[in-house]
Design a protein around this motif. Structure first.
Motif, PDB file in Angstrom:
ATOM      1  N   GLN A  72       6.680 -55.711 -21.107  1.00  0.00           N
ATOM      2  CA  GLN A  72       6.969 -54.285 -21.161  1.00  0.00           C
ATOM      3  C   GLN A  72       8.016 -53.978 -22.230  1.00  0.00           C
ATOM      4  O   GLN A  72       9.048 -54.650 -22.324  1.00  0.00           O
ATOM      5  CB  GLN A  72       7.436 -53.780 -19.789  1.00  0.00           C
ATOM      6  CG  GLN A  72       6.390 -53.978 -18.696  1.00  0.00           C
ATOM      7  CD  GLN A  72       6.654 -53.145 -17.478  1.00  0.00           C
ATOM      8  OE1 GLN A  72       6.630 -51.907 -17.547  1.00  0.00           O
ATOM      9  NE2 GLN A  72       6.883 -53.783 -16.340  1.00  0.00           N
ATOM     10  N   LEU A  73       7.728 -52.959 -23.037  1.00  0.00           N
ATOM     11  CA  LEU A  73       8.696 -52.513 -24.038  1.00  0.00           C
ATOM     12  C   LEU A  73       9.898 -51.885 -23.338  1.00  0.00           C
ATOM     13  O   LEU A  73       9.790 -51.370 -22.226  1.00  0.00           O
ATOM     14  CB  LEU A  73       8.051 -51.490 -24.969  1.00  0.00           C
ATOM     15  CG  LEU A  73       6.863 -51.956 -25.811  1.00  0.00           C
ATOM     16  CD1 LEU A  73       6.319 -50.795 -26.634  1.00  0.00           C
ATOM     17  CD2 LEU A  73       7.238 -53.128 -26.707  1.00  0.00           C
ATOM     18  N   ARG A  74      11.030 -51.892 -24.031  1.00  0.00           N
ATOM     19  CA  ARG A  74      12.222 -51.256 -23.487  1.00  0.00           C
ATOM     20  C   ARG A  74      12.180 -49.765 -23.805  1.00  0.00           C
ATOM     21  O   ARG A  74      11.910 -49.355 -24.937  1.00  0.00           O
ATOM     22  CB  ARG A  74      13.473 -51.897 -24.076  1.00  0.00           C
ATOM     23  CG  ARG A  74      13.580 -53.385 -23.775  1.00  0.00           C
ATOM     24  CD  ARG A  74      14.884 -53.994 -24.258  1.00  0.00           C
ATOM     25  NE  ARG A  74      14.847 -55.439 -24.096  1.00  0.00           N
ATOM     26  CZ  ARG A  74      15.087 -56.086 -22.953  1.00  0.00           C
ATOM     27  NH1 ARG A  74      15.376 -55.386 -21.869  1.00  0.00           N
ATOM     28  NH2 ARG A  74      15.023 -57.401 -22.897  1.00  0.00           N
ATOM     29  N   ALA A  75      12.463 -48.950 -22.798  1.00  0.00           N
ATOM     30  CA  ALA A  75      12.383 -47.497 -22.967  1.00  0.00           C
ATOM     31  C   ALA A  75      13.289 -47.006 -24.086  1.00  0.00           C
ATOM     32  O   ALA A  75      12.942 -46.067 -24.806  1.00  0.00           O
ATOM     33  CB  ALA A  75      12.740 -46.809 -21.647  1.00  0.00           C
ATOM     34  N   GLU A  76      14.431 -47.649 -24.276  1.00  0.00           N
ATOM     35  CA  GLU A  76      15.393 -47.182 -25.282  1.00  0.00           C
ATOM     36  C   GLU A  76      14.899 -47.365 -26.713  1.00  0.00           C
ATOM     37  O   GLU A  76      15.355 -46.698 -27.628  1.00  0.00           O
ATOM     38  CB  GLU A  76      16.732 -47.917 -25.107  1.00  0.00           C
ATOM     39  CG  GLU A  76      16.656 -49.407 -25.428  1.00  0.00           C
ATOM     40  CD  GLU A  76      17.448 -50.268 -24.450  1.00  0.00           C
ATOM     41  OE1 GLU A  76      18.027 -51.280 -24.901  1.00  0.00           O
ATOM     42  OE2 GLU A  76      17.494 -49.933 -23.267  1.00  0.00           O
ATOM     43  N   THR A  77      13.926 -48.270 -26.920  1.00  0.00           N
ATOM     44  CA  THR A  77      13.396 -48.502 -28.267  1.00  0.00           C
ATOM     45  C   THR A  77      12.001 -47.908 -28.442  1.00  0.00           C
ATOM     46  O   THR A  77      11.396 -48.049 -29.505  1.00  0.00           O
ATOM     47  CB  THR A  77      13.333 -50.014 -28.571  1.00  0.00           C
ATOM     48  OG1 THR A  77      12.408 -50.647 -27.653  1.00  0.00           O
ATOM     49  CG2 THR A  77      14.709 -50.660 -28.421  1.00  0.00           C
ATOM     50  N   PHE A  78      11.475 -47.240 -27.406  1.00  0.00           N
ATOM     51  CA  PHE A  78      10.094 -46.771 -27.451  1.00  0.00           C
ATOM     52  C   PHE A  78       9.869 -45.704 -28.523  1.00  0.00           C
ATOM     53  O   PHE A  78       8.824 -45.694 -29.180  1.00  0.00           O
ATOM     54  CB  PHE A  78       9.685 -46.234 -26.072  1.00  0.00           C
ATOM     55  CG  PHE A  78       8.299 -45.663 -26.049  1.00  0.00           C
ATOM     56  CD1 PHE A  78       7.188 -46.467 -26.222  1.00  0.00           C
ATOM     57  CD2 PHE A  78       8.097 -44.305 -25.863  1.00  0.00           C
ATOM     58  CE1 PHE A  78       5.902 -45.938 -26.207  1.00  0.00           C
ATOM     59  CE2 PHE A  78       6.821 -43.760 -25.843  1.00  0.00           C
ATOM     60  CZ  PHE A  78       5.722 -44.580 -26.013  1.00  0.00           C
ATOM     61  N   ALA A  79      10.820 -44.810 -28.718  1.00  0.00           N
ATOM     62  CA  ALA A  79      10.632 -43.725 -29.699  1.00  0.00           C
ATOM     63  C   ALA A  79      10.417 -44.289 -31.095  1.00  0.00           C
ATOM     64  O   ALA A  79       9.553 -43.800 -31.848  1.00  0.00           O
ATOM     65  CB  ALA A  79      11.832 -42.777 -29.673  1.00  0.00           C
ATOM     66  N   GLU A  80      11.174 -45.309 -31.473  1.00  0.00           N
ATOM     67  CA  GLU A  80      11.008 -45.907 -32.802  1.00  0.00           C
ATOM     68  C   GLU A  80       9.682 -46.642 -32.913  1.00  0.00           C
ATOM     69  O   GLU A  80       9.006 -46.586 -33.941  1.00  0.00           O
ATOM     70  CB  GLU A  80      12.171 -46.855 -33.093  1.00  0.00           C
ATOM     71  CG  GLU A  80      13.479 -46.145 -33.397  1.00  0.00           C
ATOM     72  CD  GLU A  80      13.354 -45.211 -34.593  1.00  0.00           C
ATOM     73  OE1 GLU A  80      12.803 -45.641 -35.634  1.00  0.00           O
ATOM     74  OE2 GLU A  80      13.770 -44.051 -34.485  1.00  0.00           O
ATOM     75  N   TYR A  81       9.304 -47.328 -31.843  1.00  0.00           N
ATOM     76  CA  TYR A  81       7.993 -47.983 -31.804  1.00  0.00           C
ATOM     77  C   TYR A  81       6.884 -46.958 -32.005  1.00  0.00           C
ATOM     78  O   TYR A  81       5.957 -47.149 -32.802  1.00  0.00           O
ATOM     79  CB  TYR A  81       7.832 -48.705 -30.465  1.00  0.00           C
ATOM     80  CG  TYR A  81       6.405 -48.934 -30.023  1.00  0.00           C
ATOM     81  CD1 TYR A  81       5.705 -50.075 -30.400  1.00  0.00           C
ATOM     82  CD2 TYR A  81       5.750 -47.996 -29.206  1.00  0.00           C
ATOM     83  CE1 TYR A  81       4.399 -50.284 -29.985  1.00  0.00           C
ATOM     84  CE2 TYR A  81       4.444 -48.201 -28.790  1.00  0.00           C
ATOM     85  CZ  TYR A  81       3.769 -49.337 -29.178  1.00  0.00           C
ATOM     86  OH  TYR A  81       2.471 -49.543 -28.766  1.00  0.00           O
TER      87      TYR A  81
END
Length: 343
Positions: free
Chosen positions: A315-324
């Motif tokens: 699972q991706l980390r929510a804090e980095t999702f916007a950049e992803y």
């Protein structure tokens, strides 16, 4: 058999052709495009339909046999026009790219709402979360069930994000469709034909994942079970297949994206999380899928993956999702997709 009506055919003429098709025991499925209406005659009655002489009907342009075993899912059926599934203003298919994101499973109210807010703020289009979870081990966490559905409903009420969640049992279809905006059928249920039929009858858009060892023809035949019930809104999902390779969980079949685009009119999305099995591979696979022309992604994102009840490592980390999400959408734009605004 596919009956292509002439541009400008009236509703009365279309109804007349439908009546003639059904008179020989075939099922008629009407697909209305921007300019042309196509009627699919489905069943084991091709010879009888061919004998109706519909080519001579004043409103019929031509009658074309569909050679694939799947009829309604065939690209021929839509006369080259892709299906676009619209979910509360979000479009999946055609020129449109959408990202479905959220935690693997609904674990608690606090985690679900935190994840939903993060997905909304980052610009995700739909929210995923499993209330019912298919697990390899019967002793693993199986999901919160109805309590999980209630939390998904609350997450939608707060964020406005449409809900994508899985149904595993025909006994749960009714309660799942009360909450879900898109009903997911997982890889292990791809050939659960009774479940496919019941979900097709429920009328909600269906996200159908490819089985672990299924061919593309088998995936499309599974989609046919939903389509034949009068539900045109099926989204196909490539999520990795089991091969000889043991360096990673599954082999993501990127080639399935352009090949399915040739075979079918249905939207095709990709699940990089379940294919990868580990976080570091999710973004490269996402970029590859977007560049290959996928219509979207379904990806797992969690506020604290290290504490997740299941599938934390992928699972991706929510804090980095916007950049992803920004990088993925750039790849999709290069492939010619239109990026829709989030909520």
């Amino acid at each position: 058999m596919m009956i292509v009506m002439k541009e400008g055919a009236t509703e009365a003429q279309i109804a007349e052709v439908v009546e003639r098709v059904e008179s020989v025991g075939a099922r008629a499925h009407v697909s209305r495009g921007e300019f042309v209406t196509v009627i699919g005659a489905v069943g084991s009655h091709d010879d009888e339909v061919a004998g109706l002489g519909l080519e001579d009907h004043p409103a019929v342009d031509r009658v074309v046999p569909i050679l694939r075993p799947y009829k309604l899912a065939s690209a021929q059926f839509r006369h080259g026009e892709p299906t676009v599934v619209e979910v509360e203003g979000r479009r999946i298919g055609g020129d449109h790219f959408a990202v479905i994101a959220g935690p693997c499973t609904v674990e608690s109210r606090e985690t679900m709402l935190e994840a939903a807010r993060a997905m909304r703020d980052a610009g995700a289009h739909l929210l995923r979360g499993g209330a019912y979870k298919p697990r390899t081990s019967p002793y693993s966490f199986q999901g919160l069930g109805e309590a999980g559905l209630a939390l998904l409903r609350e997450a939608k009420e707060e964020t406005g994000l449409p809900i994508v969640t899985e149904v595993m049992d025909v006994r749960d279809v009714e309660r799942v469709v009360e909450v879900a905006d898109v009903v997911q059928l997982g890889a292990r249920n791809m050939q659960n034909y009774n479940l496919l039929t019941e979900v097709g009858r429920a009328g909600k858009p269906v996200l159908l994942k490819r089985g672990l060892a299924a061919t593309l023809d088998e995936l499309l035949m599974a989609a046919e079970y939903v389509l034949k019930e009068g539900n045109p809104n099926v989204i196909l999902c490539e999520r990795g297949i089991r091969t000889f390779e043991s360096s990673y969980r599954f082999t993501l079949d990127i080639m399935a994206v352009p090949v399915l685009k040739e075979l079918t009119h249905l939207p095709v999305i990709v699940d990089p999380s379940h294919a990868a099995g580990r976080r570091s591979l999710v973004e490269p696979l996402s970029l590859a899928a977007a560049a290959a022309g996928a219509d979207g992604l379904i990806v797992e994102v969690h506020p604290n993956p290290d504490a997740a009840v299941c599938d934390g490592p992928q699972q991706l980390r929510a804090e980095t999702f916007a950049e992803y999400l920004k990088r993925v959408e750039q790849a999709a734009e290069l492939a010619g997709k239109v990026i829709q605004a989030g909520v």
